[in-house]
Design an enzyme around this catalytic site. Structure first.
Site, mmCIF file in Angstrom:
data_model
loop_
_atom_site.group_PDB
_atom_site.id
_atom_site.type_symbol
_atom_site.label_atom_id
_atom_site.label_comp_id
_atom_site.label_asym_id
_atom_site.label_seq_id
_atom_site.Cartn_x
_atom_site.Cartn_y
_atom_site.Cartn_z
ATOM 1 N N LYS A 1 -25.218 31.556 33.876
ATOM 2 C CA LYS A 1 -25.722 32.105 35.142
ATOM 3 C C LYS A 1 -26.372 31.032 36.024
ATOM 4 C CE LYS A 1 -26.789 36.771 33.436
ATOM 5 N NZ LYS A 1 -27.881 37.776 33.452
ATOM 6 N N TYR B 1 -20.886 43.919 38.211
ATOM 7 C CA TYR B 1 -22.044 44.641 37.681
ATOM 8 C C TYR B 1 -22.094 46.096 38.147
ATOM 9 C CZ TYR B 1 -24.197 40.492 35.579
ATOM 10 O OH TYR B 1 -24.476 39.408 34.778
ATOM 11 N N PHE C 1 -32.775 47.221 39.315
ATOM 12 C CA PHE C 1 -32.646 45.762 39.435
ATOM 13 C C PHE C 1 -31.283 45.322 39.978
ATOM 14 C CE2 PHE C 1 -31.671 46.913 34.967
ATOM 15 C CZ PHE C 1 -30.389 46.406 34.836
ATOM 16 N N ARG D 1 -23.231 37.766 21.274
ATOM 17 C CA ARG D 1 -24.450 38.535 21.591
ATOM 18 C C ARG D 1 -25.617 38.025 20.724
ATOM 19 N NH1 ARG D 1 -24.583 41.666 26.123
ATOM 20 N NH2 ARG D 1 -26.070 43.035 25.095
ATOM 21 N N THR E 1 -32.045 40.375 25.777
ATOM 22 C CA THR E 1 -32.018 40.299 27.244
ATOM 23 C C THR E 1 -33.289 39.653 27.793
ATOM 24 O OG1 THR E 1 -30.788 42.384 27.190
ATOM 25 C CG2 THR E 1 -31.642 41.683 29.329
ATOM 26 N N ARG F 1 -31.143 32.321 24.971
ATOM 27 C CA ARG F 1 -32.207 32.830 25.854
ATOM 28 C C ARG F 1 -33.593 32.367 25.424
ATOM 29 N NH1 ARG F 1 -29.138 38.607 26.718
ATOM 30 N NH2 ARG F 1 -28.186 38.144 28.744
ATOM 31 N N ASN G 1 -31.892 34.967 32.921
ATOM 32 C CA ASN G 1 -31.801 34.830 31.462
ATOM 33 C C ASN G 1 -30.571 34.037 31.012
ATOM 34 O OD1 ASN G 1 -29.951 36.814 31.975
ATOM 35 N ND2 ASN G 1 -30.807 38.334 30.591
ATOM 36 N N HIS H 1 -24.582 35.632 30.425
ATOM 37 C CA HIS H 1 -24.056 36.987 30.275
ATOM 38 C C HIS H 1 -23.039 36.941 29.163
ATOM 39 C CE1 HIS H 1 -21.901 40.763 31.023
ATOM 40 N NE2 HIS H 1 -20.807 40.038 30.827
ATOM 41 N N GLU I 1 -13.484 42.304 31.252
ATOM 42 C CA GLU I 1 -14.231 41.228 31.915
ATOM 43 C C GLU I 1 -13.425 39.924 31.913
ATOM 44 O OE1 GLU I 1 -18.149 41.045 30.179
ATOM 45 O OE2 GLU I 1 -18.697 43.010 30.965
#
Ligand code: RTP
Ligand code: MG
Length: 140
Positions: free
Chosen positions: A11, A51, A59, A87, A93, A104, A114, A117, A128
């Protein structure tokens, strides 16, 4: 366990701090192979569509804005159980809750900034991946 592919996004908060290589080293160290990768600047329309599942969340607007603030690196990670493994490697998160050694915990600034993704199911991973990559761009 089956060989899987998952979509990862490094990100804007991370690309801005020049962390792409360090984050990729965590993925590779965990046995995930980067089989496709490109640096792109998302449009508002693309980020909003990506998203869309969070459209009603408070948010959403700020998430979309943050995702278009700087370029991102989109990538396909491949490995045994890649969806769950990624993950795990990403961590929770909220970086305050993330386990030691996770991306993270190591790099994220806040719950929103964070750093990464990752797809949360095999079905979402397929959707995706095709959002960003043609099959011919994926080179295992
Ligand atoms: P991701 O989808 O980004 O891999 O992360 P995730 O599953 O852990 O988190 P998710 O619940 O799907 O939320 C997507 C992204 O929205 C931002 N977020 N902000 N301010 C907040 O309370 C909040 N909650 C989530 C995060 O950037 C999160 O990664
Ligand atoms: Mg999610």
């Amino acid at each position: 366990m089956a060989l899987e592919r998952t979509l990862s996004i490094i990100k804007p908060d991370a690309t801005k701090r020049n962390l792409t290589g360090k984050i990729n080293a965590v993925f590779e160290g965990a046995g995930l192979r980067i089989v496709a990768q490109k640096r792109i600047h998302l449009t508002e329309k693309q980020a909003g569509a990506f998203y869309a599942v969070h459209k009603e969340r408070p948010f959403y607007g700020s998430l979309v804005s943050s995702m278009i603030a700087e370029p991102v690196v989109v990538q396909v990670l491949q490995g045994e159980g890649a969806v769950a493994k990624n993950r795990e490697v990403m961590g929770a998160t909220n970086p305050a809750d993330a386990a030691e050694g996770t991306v993270r915990k190591l790099f994220a600034e806040s719950i929103e900034a964070n750093s990464v993704h990752g797809s949360d199911s095999l079905e979402n991973a397929k959707n995706e991946i095709s959002f960003f990559f043609a099959e011919t761009e994926i080179l295992p």
